[in-house]
Scaffold this motif. Structure first.
Motif, PDB file in Angstrom:
ATOM      1  N   GLY A   1       0.964  -1.361   0.061  1.00  0.00           N
ATOM      2  CA  GLY A   1       0.251   0.258   0.390  1.00  0.00           C
ATOM      3  C   GLY A   1       0.651   1.106  -0.067  1.00  0.00           C
ATOM      4  O   GLY A   1       1.864   0.932  -0.165  1.00  0.00           O
ATOM      5  N   HIS A   2       0.282   2.472  -0.268  1.00  0.00           N
ATOM      6  CA  HIS A   2       1.288   3.770  -0.301  1.00  0.00           C
ATOM      7  C   HIS A   2       1.334   3.733   1.381  1.00  0.00           C
ATOM      8  O   HIS A   2       1.158   3.901   2.276  1.00  0.00           O
ATOM      9  N   ALA A   3       3.081   4.554   1.254  1.00  0.00           N
ATOM     10  CA  ALA A   3       3.586   4.648   2.103  1.00  0.00           C
ATOM     11  C   ALA A   3       3.271   5.118   2.913  1.00  0.00           C
ATOM     12  O   ALA A   3       3.990   5.800   4.352  1.00  0.00           O
ATOM     13  N   ALA A   4       2.166   6.111   2.978  1.00  0.00           N
ATOM     14  CA  ALA A   4       1.860   8.070   3.760  1.00  0.00           C
ATOM     15  C   ALA A   4       0.654   7.039   4.079  1.00  0.00           C
ATOM     16  O   ALA A   4       0.535   8.034   5.570  1.00  0.00           O
ATOM     17  N   GLU A   5       0.462   6.372   4.307  1.00  0.00           N
ATOM     18  CA  GLU A   5      -0.577   5.198   5.290  1.00  0.00           C
ATOM     19  C   GLU A   5       0.006   3.812   5.580  1.00  0.00           C
ATOM     20  O   GLU A   5      -0.986   2.203   5.362  1.00  0.00           O
ATOM     21  N   PRO A   6       0.806   3.566   6.682  1.00  0.00           N
ATOM     22  CA  PRO A   6       1.530   2.684   6.991  1.00  0.00           C
ATOM     23  C   PRO A   6       0.575   1.837   7.759  1.00  0.00           C
ATOM     24  O   PRO A   6       0.613   1.162   7.883  1.00  0.00           O
ATOM     25  N   HIS A   7      -0.706   2.510   8.011  1.00  0.00           N
ATOM     26  CA  HIS A   7      -0.933   1.409   9.523  1.00  0.00           C
ATOM     27  C   HIS A   7      -1.955   0.982   8.516  1.00  0.00           C
ATOM     28  O   HIS A   7      -2.924  -0.170   8.866  1.00  0.00           O
ATOM     29  N   GLN A   8      -2.444   1.148   7.049  1.00  0.00           N
ATOM     30  CA  GLN A   8      -3.583   0.400   6.204  1.00  0.00           C
ATOM     31  C   GLN A   8      -2.322  -1.845   5.568  1.00  0.00           C
ATOM     32  O   GLN A   8      -3.262  -2.054   4.996  1.00  0.00           O
ATOM     33  N   ASN A   9      -1.361  -0.723   5.827  1.00  0.00           N
ATOM     34  CA  ASN A   9      -0.388  -1.958   5.284  1.00  0.00           C
ATOM     35  C   ASN A   9      -0.222  -2.927   5.986  1.00  0.00           C
ATOM     36  O   ASN A   9      -0.196  -2.056   7.342  1.00  0.00           O
ATOM     37  N   ILE A  10       0.738  -3.510   6.067  1.00  0.00           N
ATOM     38  CA  ILE A  10       1.136  -5.130   6.821  1.00  0.00           C
ATOM     39  C   ILE A  10       2.569  -5.000   6.084  1.00  0.00           C
ATOM     40  O   ILE A  10       2.492  -5.820   4.762  1.00  0.00           O
ATOM     41  N   ASP A  11       3.543  -4.176   6.138  1.00  0.00           N
ATOM     42  CA  ASP A  11       5.397  -4.415   5.862  1.00  0.00           C
ATOM     43  C   ASP A  11       5.422  -5.396   5.690  1.00  0.00           C
ATOM     44  O   ASP A  11       6.359  -5.726   7.145  1.00  0.00           O
ATOM     45  N   PRO A  12       6.034  -6.234   4.788  1.00  0.00           N
ATOM     46  CA  PRO A  12       6.784  -7.679   4.870  1.00  0.00           C
ATOM     47  C   PRO A  12       8.436  -6.879   5.060  1.00  0.00           C
ATOM     48  O   PRO A  12       9.271  -8.038   5.869  1.00  0.00           O
ATOM     49  N   ILE A  13       9.270  -5.336   5.148  1.00  0.00           N
ATOM     50  CA  ILE A  13       9.881  -5.199   5.116  1.00  0.00           C
ATOM     51  C   ILE A  13      10.163  -5.117   6.383  1.00  0.00           C
ATOM     52  O   ILE A  13      11.852  -6.035   6.326  1.00  0.00           O
ATOM     53  N   ILE A  14       9.567  -4.537   6.728  1.00  0.00           N
ATOM     54  CA  ILE A  14       9.556  -4.599   8.573  1.00  0.00           C
ATOM     55  C   ILE A  14       9.649  -6.301   9.008  1.00  0.00           C
ATOM     56  O   ILE A  14      11.115  -6.767   9.237  1.00  0.00           O
ATOM     57  N   ALA A  15      10.037  -7.147   8.761  1.00  0.00           N
ATOM     58  CA  ALA A  15       9.359  -8.329   9.410  1.00  0.00           C
ATOM     59  C   ALA A  15      10.303  -8.952   8.313  1.00  0.00           C
ATOM     60  O   ALA A  15      11.462 -10.286   9.269  1.00  0.00           O
ATOM     61  N   VAL A  16      11.129  -8.712   7.847  1.00  0.00           N
ATOM     62  CA  VAL A  16      12.276  -9.500   6.433  1.00  0.00           C
ATOM     63  C   VAL A  16      13.422  -8.654   7.952  1.00  0.00           C
ATOM     64  O   VAL A  16      14.329  -9.149   7.755  1.00  0.00           O
ATOM     65  N   SER A  17      13.598  -7.384   7.734  1.00  0.00           N
ATOM     66  CA  SER A  17      15.074  -7.083   8.625  1.00  0.00           C
ATOM     67  C   SER A  17      14.478  -7.961  10.314  1.00  0.00           C
ATOM     68  O   SER A  17      15.438  -7.910  10.500  1.00  0.00           O
ATOM     69  N   PHE A  18      13.665  -7.656  11.149  1.00  0.00           N
ATOM     70  CA  PHE A  18      13.283  -8.506  12.195  1.00  0.00           C
ATOM     71  C   PHE A  18      13.980  -9.402  11.723  1.00  0.00           C
ATOM     72  O   PHE A  18      14.855 -10.501  12.819  1.00  0.00           O
TER      73      PHE A  18
END
Length: 424
Positions: free
Chosen positions: A224-241
């Motif tokens: 989703g749009h980076a301006a609305e992170p709360h609407q997304n489920i960010d896989p980049i964060i999961a991969v980083s951890f």
């Protein structure tokens, strides 16, 4: 009576010294005989190696290499069976009866562009014998020639395994499944070593090369749009951890005296700077000096990635792709066969030229033979700064000192002959 015992004991001691001297003389003569025979074939060996080097073929595509080997075996009158593992060959020399010992060489090249400019450079763009398999094949073919010349002296049978698909194809596993070992009770192999001078070998009992597996993972979220992170489920964060957590497996869960490696070698995901991707892929390699250690590492890798994905509301898919890249067991040398290599090497090269081999976290599918029968793999030096034989395998600048060819052919021959004579 006392004088008689003294004289008797002295005679026995003198006979022992005489028999030892004669034995040493025989061994010295044997070593000289084998080496002279190998050196007489040097021009032929160089010619064979250069033909193979100019026409490199990748795993399971070694059709021309296989044909060349079969032509030479036909000329020698050596019987063989074909195919094994698509392009492999198993030749047999000797009585046809036990004891049976096996020698193995790999045939395949690498998907690598050769950057060494010389008369016999690879003619196939993007393919190169950058790991010395052309030399391995040539040295084993040289042993076939020497053994065929000496077949009346063989006290048993030698099986010569010309194997495809070592580079990422686990060709040895296919050779074993298709019966290439026959009733062989032991197997030997050598690999060129650019860190040791030509004319030397290295041997070691126990663990030598690592069990190896690759892995790939895909973590799926919601883009989703980076301006609305709360609407997304960010896989980049999961991969980083996930990647950070994976780094703790070797440092915090493995015995510090064990040898293991976990390396993430690529991450791929997202194409723009104002939107989160729906998924990210990453992968790498796992290595352990024990096969059990590798299985445990794979188990924990999957747990960690799936657990971190779940924490961040994502879904993880993890695979070791064993259909395409089979897991390689660890190379663990049999102690008795290692001692045989050391003894034969000392006889042919001199004890000062037989070193203790180094453990390396690289993998080798020779381990599949060792799971079936006792085996020993040793290194044979090729380092020669004068000819430029100083670069590591898998380098586009890898270059071989061809003086190693008769040395390897002689070693193969002596390893087989002396093993048979000692195991009747």
């Amino acid at each position: 009576m006392g004088s008689f015992l003294i004289v008797h004991s002295l005679l026995i001691f003198l006979l022992f010294l005489l028999s030892t001297a004669l034995c040493n003389l025989d061994h010295t003569h044997y070593a000289k005989e084998i080496f002279q025979a190998a050196k007489r074939e040097k021009d032929w060996l160089v010619s064979i190696r250069r033909q193979i080097h100019e026409n490199p073929e990748l795993k399971f595509e070694e059709h021309n290499t296989s044909a060349l080997i079969r032509r030479e075996l036909d000329k020698l009158g050596v019987s063989y069976s074909y195919p094994f593992a698509q392009t492999g060959i198993v030749a047999e020399i000797g009585t046809g009866s036990p004891p049976v010992v096996a020698l193995r060489a790999d045939m395949d090249a690498l998907p690598l562009k050769e950057l060494v400019e010389w008369e016999h450079k690879s003619k196939i763009d993007g393919k190169m014998h950058g790991c010395g398999h052309d030399a391995h094949t040539t040295m084993l073919l040289g042993a076939a020639k020497l053994l065929s010349q000496r077949k009346e002296k063989l006290q048993g049978t030698v099986r010569l395994l010309f194997q495809p698909g070592e580079e990422g194809g686990a060709g040895a596993s296919h050779m074993v499944k298709e019966g290439a070992l026959g009733v062989a009770e032991a197997i030997f192999a050598m690999h060129v070593d650019f860190t040791s001078p030509t004319g030397t070998i290295g041997s070691k009992s126990g663990p030598l090369l690592a069990a190896v597996s690759s892995f790939e993972a895909k973590i799926v979220g919601k883009g989703g749009h980076a301006a609305e992170p709360h609407q997304n489920i960010d896989p980049i964060i999961a991969v980083s951890f996930s990647i950070l957590a994976l780094q703790q497996l070797v440092s915090r869960e493995i015995d510090p005296l064990s040898s293991q490696v976990l390396s993430v070698t690529y991450v791929s995901g997202g194409t723009v700077n104002n939107a989160s991707p729906s998924y990210v892929e990453f992968g790498g390699t796992l290595r352990s000096l024990t096969t059990d250690g590798l299985h445990q590492l794979i188990h924990r890798l999957k747990e960690v990635i799936q657990g971190q994905a779940a924490v961040h509301r994502c879904t993880a898919y993890v695979s070791t792709r064993e259909e395409e890249h089979p897991l390689l067991p660890a190379v663990v040398n049999d102690e008795r066969l290692h001692k045989h290599v050391k003894r034969v090497g000392s006889l042919l090269l001199g004890p000062q030229n037989v070193k203790v081999d180094k453990k390396v976290m690289a993998g080798e599918d020779f381990a599949f033979y060792q799971e079936a029968i006792p085996g020993s793999m040793f290194s044979i030096g090729i380092r020669n700064e004068e000819v430029g034989s100083i670069h590591s395998p898998h380098s586009p600048y890898f270059f071989l000192d061809e003086e190693v060819l008769p040395v390897g052919a002689a070693l193969h021959t002596a390893l087989a002959e002396l093993y048979l004579s000692e195991h009747l």
